[in-house]
Enzyme design. Structure first.
Site, PDB file in Angstrom:
ATOM      1  N   LYS A 112       0.840  -1.207   0.000  1.00  5.28           N
ATOM      2  CA  LYS A 112       0.000   0.000   0.000  1.00  5.28           C
ATOM      3  C   LYS A 112       0.875   1.258   0.000  1.00  5.28           C
ATOM      4  O   LYS A 112       0.373   2.356  -0.232  1.00  5.28           O
ATOM      5  CB  LYS A 112      -0.966  -0.020   1.186  1.00  5.28           C
ATOM      6  CG  LYS A 112      -2.103  -1.013   1.039  1.00  5.28           C
ATOM      7  CD  LYS A 112      -3.170  -0.837   2.085  1.00  5.28           C
ATOM      8  CE  LYS A 112      -2.726  -1.236   3.472  1.00  5.28           C
ATOM      9  NZ  LYS A 112      -2.378  -2.675   3.576  1.00  5.28           N
ATOM     10  N   TYR A 144       1.154   4.069   6.498  1.00  5.10           N
ATOM     11  CA  TYR A 144       2.508   3.529   6.357  1.00  5.10           C
ATOM     12  C   TYR A 144       3.541   4.653   6.400  1.00  5.10           C
ATOM     13  O   TYR A 144       4.604   4.517   7.007  1.00  5.10           O
ATOM     14  CB  TYR A 144       2.655   2.780   5.037  1.00  5.10           C
ATOM     15  CG  TYR A 144       2.040   1.400   4.990  1.00  5.10           C
ATOM     16  CD1 TYR A 144       1.602   0.750   6.137  1.00  5.10           C
ATOM     17  CD2 TYR A 144       1.913   0.736   3.778  1.00  5.10           C
ATOM     18  CE1 TYR A 144       1.057  -0.506   6.079  1.00  5.10           C
ATOM     19  CE2 TYR A 144       1.366  -0.531   3.705  1.00  5.10           C
ATOM     20  CZ  TYR A 144       0.936  -1.155   4.854  1.00  5.10           C
ATOM     21  OH  TYR A 144       0.397  -2.414   4.794  1.00  5.10           O
TER      22      TYR A 144
END
Length: 353
Positions: A112, A144
């Site tokens: 991702k 992230y």
């Protein structure tokens, strides 16, 4: 010098595989989780990463040399994902600061990084595949990135090295895991076999026909160990996949053969598992009673939403591994054998019939 690993998220797919590998390498291993599980040569440690008092008490006197951050908590929005998951990383590293023992921190994120968060998954302007580590961040909020920034800031402040690891879909065994394609497909195939329902590929025509790859949790654990003990890998981000590529049109048949069932012909239309398995809780409970299975609650085993997200992508997803290979990480894992290893573990543990 003695290696003492603190594995954060030790009860998950990645954390449990990493803990086992490091223990087998002779490391002292402490496995931190909200509800840690007993395992040979691994010291369990319970704490809530969002409860600072709980965390400070749990980590008091602990002096790990290496920290492996393998956990996350899914939230309703990406803004909440960022707030909660960044806080968990920050809290752990802040709690360990006083000990001054940490030499390396390894953070596990995923693809991702290139595809965007679930709210914008595979949409908009995306980097060209295969994904490579030098491709920059997308212009979109992503937890992230927030996790990485917490690690980078703490490393600069406290003087440890770091590594970031970006797996594709991970195969492994962990009951209660939020993202578990292999176990989800094993439960689905078992229900299809027992009920006579067609074993239908749930995803998109693009995923059925295009090349893709995956990450065995044992392969990821090996890279975590390598990067945290190899000076040339310090302060680097690495993709991590098995090393082979496949098409789901081939893999679906391989999985069907393992379970002794026919793979239904793919008609080109998605058939999401969230819809196919929406009413399977009672079927599984009955099957568990009849077969003496160890887990009758299907929600503890399956994550159809995540499998649908991966298999429903409208784009090809393959990952380049050249960066770590050039530095000496040469391990390989056949992806069909990785699935079969999970299925065998599940059957041995009486989690599938």
């Amino acid at each position: 010098m003695t290696h003492h690993a603190l594995v954060v998220g030790a009860s998950g797919i990645v954390g449990s595989a990493t803990s086992r590998l490091l223990a087998d390498q002779g490391w002292q291993v402490t496995g931190l989780a909200r509800n840690p599980k007993a395992a040979d040569n691994i010291t369990p440690l319970a704490a809530d990463l969002l409860d600072l008092a709980s965390l400070a008490t749990a980590l008091e006197g602990l002096k790990p040399t290496h920290v492996y951050l393998t956990t996350w908590a899914r939230q309703a929005t990406e803004a909440e994902n960022i707030r909660v998951n960044a806080a968990m990383i920050r809290n752990v590293l802040d709690a360990l600061r006083a000990a001054g023992s940490v030499r390396h921190v390894a953070l596990v994120t995923g693809l991702k990084h290139y595809l965007g968060p679930f709210e914008a998954y595979g949409k908009g302007s995306l980097p060209q595949t295969p994904f490579r580590e030098e491709q920059g961040r997308l212009d979109v909020e992503n937890f992230y990135y927030a996790q990485e920034d917490e690690v980078f800031a703490a490393a600069e402040r406290d003087g440890f090295t770091w590594s970031v690891h970006r797996p594709h879909t991970i195969t492994g065994v962990a009951v209660g895991n939020a993202m578990n394609m292999a176990t989800t497909l094993a439960v689905y195939a078992s229900i299809c076999r027992e009920t006579g329902r067609p074993f239908r590929f749930p995803g998109s025509a693009v995923q059925w026909n295009s090349l893709t790859d995956m990450t065995d949790s044992r392969q990821l654990a090996k890279q975590l160990h390598w990067a945290s003990t190899t000076s040339a890998a310090a302060n680097q981000a690495f993709n991590i996949v098995n090393g082979d590529v496949f098409r789901w049109s081939w893999m679906w048949q391989r999985i069907a053969e393992w379970f002794g069932i026919e793979a239904a012909a793919f008609d080109g239309q998605p058939a999401p598992l969230e819809e196919q398995m929406a009413d399977d809780a009672d079927i599984w409970r009955t099957l568990a009673a009849e077969q003496g299975l160890a887990e009758a609650d299907i929600t503890r085993l399956i994550s159809p939403w995540h499998t649908d997200a991966d298999l429903g992508r409208p784009i090809e997803v393959v990952t380049d591994m050249s960066k770590s290979r050039k530095l000496g990480f040469l391990d390989y894992q056949a992806s069909d054998d990785a699935f079969f290893a999970v299925f065998e573990q599940l059957r041995a543990a009486k989690l599938i019939p």
